[in-house]
Motif scaffolding. Sequence first.
Motif, PDB file in Angstrom:
ATOM      1  N   LEU A 125      -6.339  -1.842   7.835  1.00  0.00           N
ATOM      2  CA  LEU A 125      -6.512  -2.629   6.621  1.00  0.00           C
ATOM      3  C   LEU A 125      -7.662  -3.618   6.705  1.00  0.00           C
ATOM      4  CD1 LEU A 125      -2.763  -3.299   5.742  1.00  0.00           C
ATOM      5  CD2 LEU A 125      -4.318  -1.629   4.714  1.00  0.00           C
ATOM      6  N   ALA A 151       1.164  -7.408   4.707  1.00  0.00           N
ATOM      7  CA  ALA A 151       0.935  -6.143   4.005  1.00  0.00           C
ATOM      8  C   ALA A 151       1.847  -5.036   4.510  1.00  0.00           C
ATOM      9  CB  ALA A 151      -0.518  -5.707   4.156  1.00  0.00           C
ATOM     10  N   LYS A 197      -2.508   7.629  -0.816  1.00  0.00           N
ATOM     11  CA  LYS A 197      -3.377   7.830  -1.976  1.00  0.00           C
ATOM     12  C   LYS A 197      -2.945   9.026  -2.818  1.00  0.00           C
ATOM     13  CE  LYS A 197      -8.184   9.078  -3.078  1.00  0.00           C
ATOM     14  NZ  LYS A 197      -9.522   9.342  -2.487  1.00  0.00           N
ATOM     15  N   SER A 200      -5.343   5.648   1.341  1.00  0.00           N
ATOM     16  CA  SER A 200      -4.364   4.614   1.016  1.00  0.00           C
ATOM     17  C   SER A 200      -4.779   3.938  -0.275  1.00  0.00           C
ATOM     18  CB  SER A 200      -4.272   3.564   2.131  1.00  0.00           C
ATOM     19  OG  SER A 200      -3.771   4.114   3.321  1.00  0.00           O
ATOM     20  N   LEU A 235      -3.777   0.472  -2.943  1.00  0.00           N
ATOM     21  CA  LEU A 235      -3.081  -0.794  -3.112  1.00  0.00           C
ATOM     22  C   LEU A 235      -2.276  -0.758  -4.402  1.00  0.00           C
ATOM     23  CD1 LEU A 235      -2.659  -3.773  -2.219  1.00  0.00           C
ATOM     24  CD2 LEU A 235      -4.704  -4.336  -3.557  1.00  0.00           C
ATOM     25  N   GLY A 255       1.696  -1.546   4.988  1.00  0.00           N
ATOM     26  CA  GLY A 255       0.763  -0.428   5.077  1.00  0.00           C
ATOM     27  C   GLY A 255       1.451   0.864   5.456  1.00  0.00           C
ATOM     28  N   TYR A 275       0.840  -1.196   0.000  1.00  0.00           N
ATOM     29  CA  TYR A 275       0.000   0.000   0.000  1.00  0.00           C
ATOM     30  C   TYR A 275       0.879   1.251   0.000  1.00  0.00           C
ATOM     31  CZ  TYR A 275      -3.912  -3.068   1.177  1.00  0.00           C
ATOM     32  OH  TYR A 275      -4.872  -4.053   1.156  1.00  0.00           O
ATOM     33  N   ASN A 288      -8.801  -3.087  -0.416  1.00  0.00           N
ATOM     34  CA  ASN A 288      -8.196  -3.868   0.658  1.00  0.00           C
ATOM     35  C   ASN A 288      -8.783  -5.274   0.781  1.00  0.00           C
ATOM     36  OD1 ASN A 288     -10.564  -2.522   1.616  1.00  0.00           O
ATOM     37  ND2 ASN A 288      -9.957  -2.968   3.720  1.00  0.00           N
TER      38      ASN A 288
END
Length: 308
Positions: free
Chosen positions: A151, A140, A103, A201, A203, A142, A100, A125
């Motif tokens: 998450l 993950a 954004k 966030s 992916l 994050g 991740y 997610n």
Amino acid sequence: MKKLLFLTAIIILGFNPDTSSQFFNTSEELIYYTQEWEGERFEDGRPKVPAEILERLKKVSIEEAWGVLRSKGYHTQFDGNWVIIHEEKAIVGRALTARYMPKRVEIMDRLTEKGQDLGRMGAMNSWPIDALQMGDVYVADGFGKVLNGTLIGDNLGNAIYANSGNGVVFDGGSRDLEGLSKIEGFNAFVKGFDPSYLKESMLMGINVPIRIGRATVFPGDVVLAKKTGVLFIPAHLAEEVVVRSEFIMLRDIFGIEMLKKGVYTPGQIDGRWSDDIKEAFLKWVENNPDELPMTREELDAYMKDRTW
């Protein structure tokens, strides 16, 4: 030169325009980077370490496994300081990774569009969860975000356990601690719990190399998560880690028993063993077969060229 830099960027970011079965990478790339593994693989290219090795690894301590990796030159496979739902319950399994990032609006839109084109459903997610297979551990990156970096909650936690029979390791946050703690068999190693929802966030990749704290993690690495912390074992070293660690455990059991009985001194047990101690150890093994964590054949093979 520009073409080389562009291709390098594609590999780093995990993008590949030809992929249809995965998110942003191909099985061929993963096989190339994990070519030391010579065993079975999943369709996504991840090494498939046998379930029997994973089961035996549950009895191995972080320190024992860490020592084996260090001796092989792997110095960046551990990370500590976790918030754990069940501190006494280990997580062991094959890593399915997700990366991740904070954004960015136009990239988020395109990622969502591409994911939908690949048949991904629901929020981002949930996409790694759909890819989980039995025995996987969802790992993950994050980027350490806890507030608005949660998450999963208990709904996704139940889906994770249904798909993998296992838990999660997140360099990020989670929510719904109370609900997650009620999922029998599930455990989570996270950087914190928070009631907030996942926001800001995106992916960037599934089954791509990631960083978890100070550790480098590749898809298919074996996750060994215990109270001490989390160790990521390259798949091709998993069996060796198990056998060497089991031998250390067996040697320690023998040594402690001999010290309690006053047969040998601490200096004799902790130092290089004499021929007399080696013979006593082998006799002890014959008389205590139930103590063997491995087969006798594995023990004999390991001991054959070992410097005591």
